[in-house]
Enzyme design. Structure first.
Site, PDB file in Angstrom:
ATOM      1  N   HIS A  55     -14.339  -7.978   6.358  1.00 55.21           N
ATOM      2  CA  HIS A  55     -12.982  -7.508   6.643  1.00 55.21           C
ATOM      3  C   HIS A  55     -12.987  -6.170   7.378  1.00 55.21           C
ATOM      4  O   HIS A  55     -11.979  -5.758   7.938  1.00 55.21           O
ATOM      5  CB  HIS A  55     -12.210  -7.308   5.333  1.00 55.21           C
ATOM      6  CG  HIS A  55     -11.537  -8.539   4.832  1.00 55.21           C
ATOM      7  ND1 HIS A  55     -12.227  -9.655   4.462  1.00 55.21           N
ATOM      8  CD2 HIS A  55     -10.224  -8.830   4.658  1.00 55.21           C
ATOM      9  CE1 HIS A  55     -11.366 -10.583   4.064  1.00 55.21           C
ATOM     10  NE2 HIS A  55     -10.147 -10.103   4.183  1.00 55.21           N
TER      11      HIS A  55
HETATM   12  N1  ATP Z   1      -6.850 -19.810  -1.225  1.00 53.00           N
HETATM   13  C1  ATP Z   1      -5.526 -19.762  -0.968  1.00 53.00           C
HETATM   14  N2  ATP Z   1      -4.784 -20.899  -0.961  1.00 53.00           N
HETATM   15  C2  ATP Z   1      -3.459 -20.871  -0.698  1.00 53.00           C
HETATM   16  N3  ATP Z   1      -2.777 -19.730  -0.428  1.00 53.00           N
HETATM   17  C3  ATP Z   1      -3.460 -18.583  -0.441  1.00 53.00           C
HETATM   18  C4  ATP Z   1      -4.868 -18.525  -0.689  1.00 53.00           C
HETATM   19  N4  ATP Z   1      -5.275 -17.230  -0.593  1.00 53.00           N
HETATM   20  C5  ATP Z   1      -4.166 -16.521  -0.269  1.00 53.00           C
HETATM   21  N5  ATP Z   1      -3.086 -17.320  -0.178  1.00 53.00           N
HETATM   22  C6  ATP Z   1      -1.721 -16.958   0.187  1.00 53.00           C
HETATM   23  O1  ATP Z   1      -1.776 -15.924   1.154  1.00 53.00           O
HETATM   24  C7  ATP Z   1      -0.931 -14.844   0.739  1.00 53.00           C
HETATM   25  C8  ATP Z   1      -1.523 -13.519   1.199  1.00 53.00           C
HETATM   26  O2  ATP Z   1      -1.560 -13.486   2.601  1.00 53.00           O
HETATM   27  P1  ATP Z   1      -2.053 -12.216   3.397  1.00 53.00           P
HETATM   28  O3  ATP Z   1      -1.653 -12.399   4.792  1.00 53.00           O
HETATM   29  O4  ATP Z   1      -1.600 -10.986   2.693  1.00 53.00           O
HETATM   30  O5  ATP Z   1      -3.609 -12.354   3.325  1.00 53.00           O
HETATM   31  P2  ATP Z   1      -4.676 -11.472   2.514  1.00 53.00           P
HETATM   32  O6  ATP Z   1      -4.750 -12.006   1.132  1.00 53.00           O
HETATM   33  O7  ATP Z   1      -4.385 -10.033   2.669  1.00 53.00           O
HETATM   34  O8  ATP Z   1      -5.995 -11.877   3.289  1.00 53.00           O
HETATM   35  P3  ATP Z   1      -7.482 -11.474   2.981  1.00 53.00           P
HETATM   36  O9  ATP Z   1      -8.139 -12.711   2.465  1.00 53.00           O
HETATM   37  O10 ATP Z   1      -7.980 -11.081   4.330  1.00 53.00           O
HETATM   38  O11 ATP Z   1      -7.485 -10.382   2.005  1.00 53.00           O
HETATM   39  C9  ATP Z   1      -0.836 -14.986  -0.764  1.00 53.00           C
HETATM   40  O12 ATP Z   1       0.377 -14.450  -1.240  1.00 53.00           O
HETATM   41  C10 ATP Z   1      -0.925 -16.486  -0.999  1.00 53.00           C
HETATM   42  O13 ATP Z   1       0.341 -17.113  -0.956  1.00 53.00           O
END
Ligand code: ATP
Ligand code: MG
Lengths: 124, 195
Positions: A12
């Protein structure tokens, strides 16, 4: 020296990807090694384009790919589905897995030997 | 009834507006149980979607959907990029020939395949799955969407960043479920889905 296997590092954070690269490269000097870190504009996250570039620029055709967290893996998957190369995404501890694969490739080991030593490092 | 390119474009542009309007709110939700970037991630993604789908020469709904998918994959920068991207790609495969319930079901399959989450893992799956059920029964409404959103609050996260918090993820809405709720409210506003 075989160019069959290579390693791709995906984090990341740009500095983390580069740091892992430096650490591994010191020992695995001959292993085809590329990395991608952060988003397109250098923020924390994953970049499809940067990961695709790390895959395409790697000299090897069969790549072991290591990642840190969630979206790095999912973006790697999308890249592997759209690239011509074979990309094996390995669910190992990021640094340990990458280091292990890289030094084994450097030593000219075959796939079986590499996979056997990665197996106990799997975290999922 | 299947969607036209024009309807698909209107739907996605409406979604995009809702994301921009709620950018800060989505990031605040993500700050509570994640890394605080969901609003800016989604806003970057839908800005790229807008640019990608304005091209009037896109004749089929599937062309529009495919463009939107690649924009999300390339520009979001977080987990929601590959997840919305995979959903839109699977939707593009059926959108020219199937009714909307089947289209959203295909999107849900794409999300599950990519993220390996199931219902009640506190992710966007908990918005998409009840919406598919409601569409199949011809009873999708804003109330049904709001209800699904509220039901993510008591859940404990099992996937994504929030899962690292374990018990402490309880009591907060899932940001991805909330951004997905805008997609479906936009759908209701642009398309007659329950006939
Ligand atoms: N494995 C998964 N399956 C389904 N939805 C997911 C999964 N992981 C995360 N999410 C969804 O993505 C959202 C978060 O999106 P965001 O754009 O903030 O990504 P992030 O978690 O910051 O990414 P990173 O993995 O880079 O940390 C969560 O609220 C959830 O709804
Ligand atoms: Mg986030």
């Amino acid at each position: 020296m075989t160019k069959r296997f290579g390693v791709v590092l995906v984090s990341h954070v740009e500095e983390l990807a580069y740091g892992a690269y430096k650490l591994v490269k010191e020992s695995a000097t001959e292993t085809p090694l590329t990395y991608a870190g952060g988003t397109d504009d250098g923020a924390i996250g994953s970049s499809f384009d940067k990961i695709m570039q790390a895959v395409e620029e790697n000299e090897a055709d069969y790549l072991y790919a290591f990642y840190d967290l969630g979206s790095a893996k999912m973006t790697l998957e999308m890249v592997s589905e759209m690239s011509e190369k074979s990309v094996e995404i390995v669910d190992c501890a990021f640094i340990e897995g990458a280091y292990t694969a890289s030094v084994l490739i450097n030593g000219g080991n075959d796939k079986q030997a590499i996979d056997d030593q990665l197996a106990p490092l799997k975290i999922k | 009834m299947t969607l036209t390119a024009k309807q698909t474009r209107a739907w996605l542009l409406n979604f995009s507006n809702k994301i921009h309007d709620n950018k800060q709110y989505l990031s605040d939700l993500d700050q509570a149980i994640g890394d605080g970037d969901h609003g800016s991630n989604m806003s970057r993604g839908v800005t790229a979607v807008e640019a990608a789908i304005t091209d009037e020469s896109l004749e089929k709904a599937s062309d529009v959907m495919k463009k939107a998918a690649m924009a999300m994959v390339s520009k979001v920068g977080g987990a929601s990029g590959p997840l919305y991207g995979s959903a839109f790609l699977e939707m593009a495969k059926v959108i020219d020939n199937e009714a909307i319930a089947r289209v959203i079901a295909a999107g849900l399959d794409g999300i599950k395949k990519r993220g390996k989450a199931e219902v009640e893992d506190k992710t966007m799956v908990d918005m998409w799955a009840p919406v598919v059920d409601a569409l199949q029964d011809g009873r999708l409404s804003v109330e049904a969407i709001e209800e699904a959103k509220a039901q993510t609050k008591p859940l404990k996260a099992k996937k994504g960043r929030a899962s690292y918090l374990n018990e402490r993820s309880i009591g907060h809405l899932d940001p991805g479920a909330v951004s997905s709720s805008y997609l479906f409210i936009a759908l209701l506003e642009e398309v007659e889905v329950n006939d």
